[in-house]
Design a protein around this motif. Structure first.
Motif, PDB file in Angstrom:
ATOM      1  N   HIS A 137       0.803  -1.225   0.000  1.00  0.00           N
ATOM      2  CA  HIS A 137       0.000   0.000   0.000  1.00  0.00           C
ATOM      3  C   HIS A 137       0.835   1.274   0.000  1.00  0.00           C
ATOM      4  N   PHE A 138       2.082   1.204   0.463  1.00  0.00           N
ATOM      5  CA  PHE A 138       2.918   2.397   0.630  1.00  0.00           C
ATOM      6  C   PHE A 138       4.291   2.179   0.014  1.00  0.00           C
ATOM      7  N   ASN A 139       4.871   3.250  -0.507  1.00  0.00           N
ATOM      8  CA  ASN A 139       6.221   3.235  -1.036  1.00  0.00           C
ATOM      9  C   ASN A 139       7.154   3.834   0.006  1.00  0.00           C
ATOM     10  N   LEU A 140       8.242   3.119   0.332  1.00  0.00           N
ATOM     11  CA  LEU A 140       9.149   3.554   1.391  1.00  0.00           C
ATOM     12  C   LEU A 140       9.876   4.845   1.019  1.00  0.00           C
ATOM     13  N   LEU A 141      10.411   4.923  -0.181  1.00  0.00           N
ATOM     14  CA  LEU A 141      11.142   6.112  -0.592  1.00  0.00           C
ATOM     15  C   LEU A 141      10.247   7.349  -0.589  1.00  0.00           C
ATOM     16  N   ALA A 142       9.018   7.207  -1.059  1.00  0.00           N
ATOM     17  CA  ALA A 142       8.081   8.330  -1.057  1.00  0.00           C
ATOM     18  C   ALA A 142       7.730   8.751   0.373  1.00  0.00           C
ATOM     19  N   GLY A 143       7.603   7.782   1.271  1.00  0.00           N
ATOM     20  CA  GLY A 143       7.331   8.109   2.671  1.00  0.00           C
ATOM     21  C   GLY A 143       8.468   8.884   3.308  1.00  0.00           C
ATOM     22  N   ILE A 144       9.691   8.504   3.008  1.00  0.00           N
ATOM     23  CA  ILE A 144      10.852   9.219   3.552  1.00  0.00           C
ATOM     24  C   ILE A 144      10.932  10.627   2.962  1.00  0.00           C
ATOM     25  N   ILE A 145      10.650  10.749   1.671  1.00  0.00           N
ATOM     26  CA  ILE A 145      10.627  12.078   1.051  1.00  0.00           C
ATOM     27  C   ILE A 145       9.548  12.944   1.704  1.00  0.00           C
ATOM     28  N   GLY A 146       8.392  12.349   1.994  1.00  0.00           N
ATOM     29  CA  GLY A 146       7.335  13.089   2.668  1.00  0.00           C
ATOM     30  C   GLY A 146       7.743  13.532   4.066  1.00  0.00           C
ATOM     31  N   LEU A 147       8.502  12.683   4.766  1.00  0.00           N
ATOM     32  CA  LEU A 147       8.985  13.064   6.096  1.00  0.00           C
ATOM     33  C   LEU A 147       9.981  14.215   6.033  1.00  0.00           C
ATOM     34  N   MET A 148      10.772  14.273   4.972  1.00  0.00           N
ATOM     35  CA  MET A 148      11.800  15.306   4.856  1.00  0.00           C
ATOM     36  C   MET A 148      11.282  16.604   4.243  1.00  0.00           C
ATOM     37  N   THR A 149      10.108  16.579   3.651  1.00  0.00           N
ATOM     38  CA  THR A 149       9.561  17.757   2.979  1.00  0.00           C
ATOM     39  C   THR A 149       9.445  18.984   3.887  1.00  0.00           C
ATOM     40  N   PRO A 150       9.015  18.864   5.143  1.00  0.00           N
ATOM     41  CA  PRO A 150       8.941  20.080   5.983  1.00  0.00           C
ATOM     42  C   PRO A 150      10.279  20.788   6.143  1.00  0.00           C
ATOM     43  N   TYR A 151      11.363  20.037   6.196  1.00  0.00           N
ATOM     44  CA  TYR A 151      12.671  20.658   6.353  1.00  0.00           C
ATOM     45  C   TYR A 151      13.087  21.376   5.070  1.00  0.00           C
ATOM     46  N   PHE A 152      12.706  20.825   3.914  1.00  0.00           N
ATOM     47  CA  PHE A 152      12.942  21.532   2.654  1.00  0.00           C
ATOM     48  C   PHE A 152      12.095  22.801   2.589  1.00  0.00           C
ATOM     49  N   VAL A 153      10.862  22.717   3.061  1.00  0.00           N
ATOM     50  CA  VAL A 153       9.980  23.885   3.081  1.00  0.00           C
ATOM     51  C   VAL A 153      10.572  24.973   3.982  1.00  0.00           C
ATOM     52  N   ILE A 154      11.108  24.591   5.128  1.00  0.00           N
ATOM     53  CA  ILE A 154      11.730  25.558   6.034  1.00  0.00           C
ATOM     54  C   ILE A 154      12.918  26.235   5.357  1.00  0.00           C
ATOM     55  N   MET A 155      13.765  25.442   4.688  1.00  0.00           N
ATOM     56  CA  MET A 155      14.943  26.019   4.034  1.00  0.00           C
ATOM     57  C   MET A 155      14.556  26.937   2.878  1.00  0.00           C
ATOM     58  N   ILE A 156      13.613  26.519   2.058  1.00  0.00           N
ATOM     59  CA  ILE A 156      13.192  27.341   0.928  1.00  0.00           C
ATOM     60  C   ILE A 156      12.520  28.618   1.417  1.00  0.00           C
ATOM     61  N   ASP A 157      11.714  28.507   2.463  1.00  0.00           N
ATOM     62  CA  ASP A 157      11.072  29.687   3.035  1.00  0.00           C
ATOM     63  C   ASP A 157      12.117  30.653   3.582  1.00  0.00           C
ATOM     64  N   PHE A 158      13.152  30.128   4.229  1.00  0.00           N
ATOM     65  CA  PHE A 158      14.210  30.982   4.746  1.00  0.00           C
ATOM     66  C   PHE A 158      14.936  31.695   3.611  1.00  0.00           C
ATOM     67  N   ILE A 159      15.224  30.977   2.526  1.00  0.00           N
ATOM     68  CA  ILE A 159      15.947  31.583   1.406  1.00  0.00           C
ATOM     69  C   ILE A 159      15.132  32.731   0.806  1.00  0.00           C
ATOM     70  N   PHE A 160      13.839  32.487   0.557  1.00  0.00           N
ATOM     71  CA  PHE A 160      13.015  33.544  -0.017  1.00  0.00           C
ATOM     72  C   PHE A 160      12.826  34.707   0.942  1.00  0.00           C
ATOM     73  N   HIS A 161      12.635  34.417   2.223  1.00  0.00           N
ATOM     74  CA  HIS A 161      12.437  35.494   3.195  1.00  0.00           C
ATOM     75  C   HIS A 161      13.726  36.279   3.383  1.00  0.00           C
ATOM     76  N   HIS A 162      14.858  35.589   3.420  1.00  0.00           N
ATOM     77  CA  HIS A 162      16.144  36.268   3.573  1.00  0.00           C
ATOM     78  C   HIS A 162      16.425  37.149   2.359  1.00  0.00           C
ATOM     79  N   LYS A 163      16.128  36.635   1.185  1.00  0.00           N
ATOM     80  CA  LYS A 163      16.317  37.415  -0.047  1.00  0.00           C
ATOM     81  C   LYS A 163      15.406  38.636  -0.049  1.00  0.00           C
ATOM     82  N   GLU A 164      14.193  38.458   0.445  1.00  0.00           N
ATOM     83  CA  GLU A 164      13.210  39.538   0.491  1.00  0.00           C
ATOM     84  C   GLU A 164      13.622  40.633   1.462  1.00  0.00           C
ATOM     85  N   THR A 165      14.186  40.262   2.597  1.00  0.00           N
ATOM     86  CA  THR A 165      14.556  41.257   3.615  1.00  0.00           C
ATOM     87  C   THR A 165      15.890  41.909   3.327  1.00  0.00           C
TER      88      THR A 165
END
Length: 129
Positions: free
Chosen positions: A94-122
């Motif tokens: 029912h589940f793919n292991l690699l996709a599950g791990i990518i889903g677990l790591m996505t919030p940390y990518f979102v944090i980094m991308i948000d920081f880059i855009f916010h830092h660039k903006e400020t």
């Protein structure tokens, strides 16, 4: 609303958009196991992001009041990640292991991308003008 609360809301909304796109992918494509693993990882990742943001907020308030604070709740976030892996390993049809791990790591990518855009903006605006 403080800058931190605005940033936290923005990160949670991006995670919900990613989750909505994954649910659409699960419903409309032939890759059900991949998107199911991604959805499971994203849900637990969103939960971990919420826990992390709440702990950072509490630690920031305690630091402002010169009080000592506890940890960031790393153990509970690791336990949630282990739970995802256990569920995926128990139900591999029912589940793919690699996709599950990518889903677990996505919030940390979102944090980094948000920081880059916010830092660039400020940093592109001139101070004092």
């Amino acid at each position: 609303m403080t800058d931190y609360a605005t940033m936290a809301n923005r990160q949670r909304s991006w995670m919900l958009y990613t989750l909505a796109i994954s649910v659409a992918g699960w419903g409309f494509t032939d890759y059900e196991t991949v998107f199911a693993g991604l959805i499971l990882g994203l849900v637990i990742g969103l939960f971990n992001l919420f826990l992390l943001q709440k702990r950072v907020d509490v630690i920031g308030e305690k630091a402002a009041n010169n009080q000592t604070a506890k940890s960031f709740g790393t153990l509970s976030r690791f336990a949630a990640a282990i739970l995802v892996v256990v569920v995926i390993m128990r139900f591999p049809e029912h589940f793919n292991l690699l996709a599950g791990i990518i889903g677990l790591m996505t919030p940390y990518f979102v944090i980094m991308i948000d920081f880059i855009f916010h830092h660039k903006e400020t940093t592109t605006t001139k101070r004092g003008e």
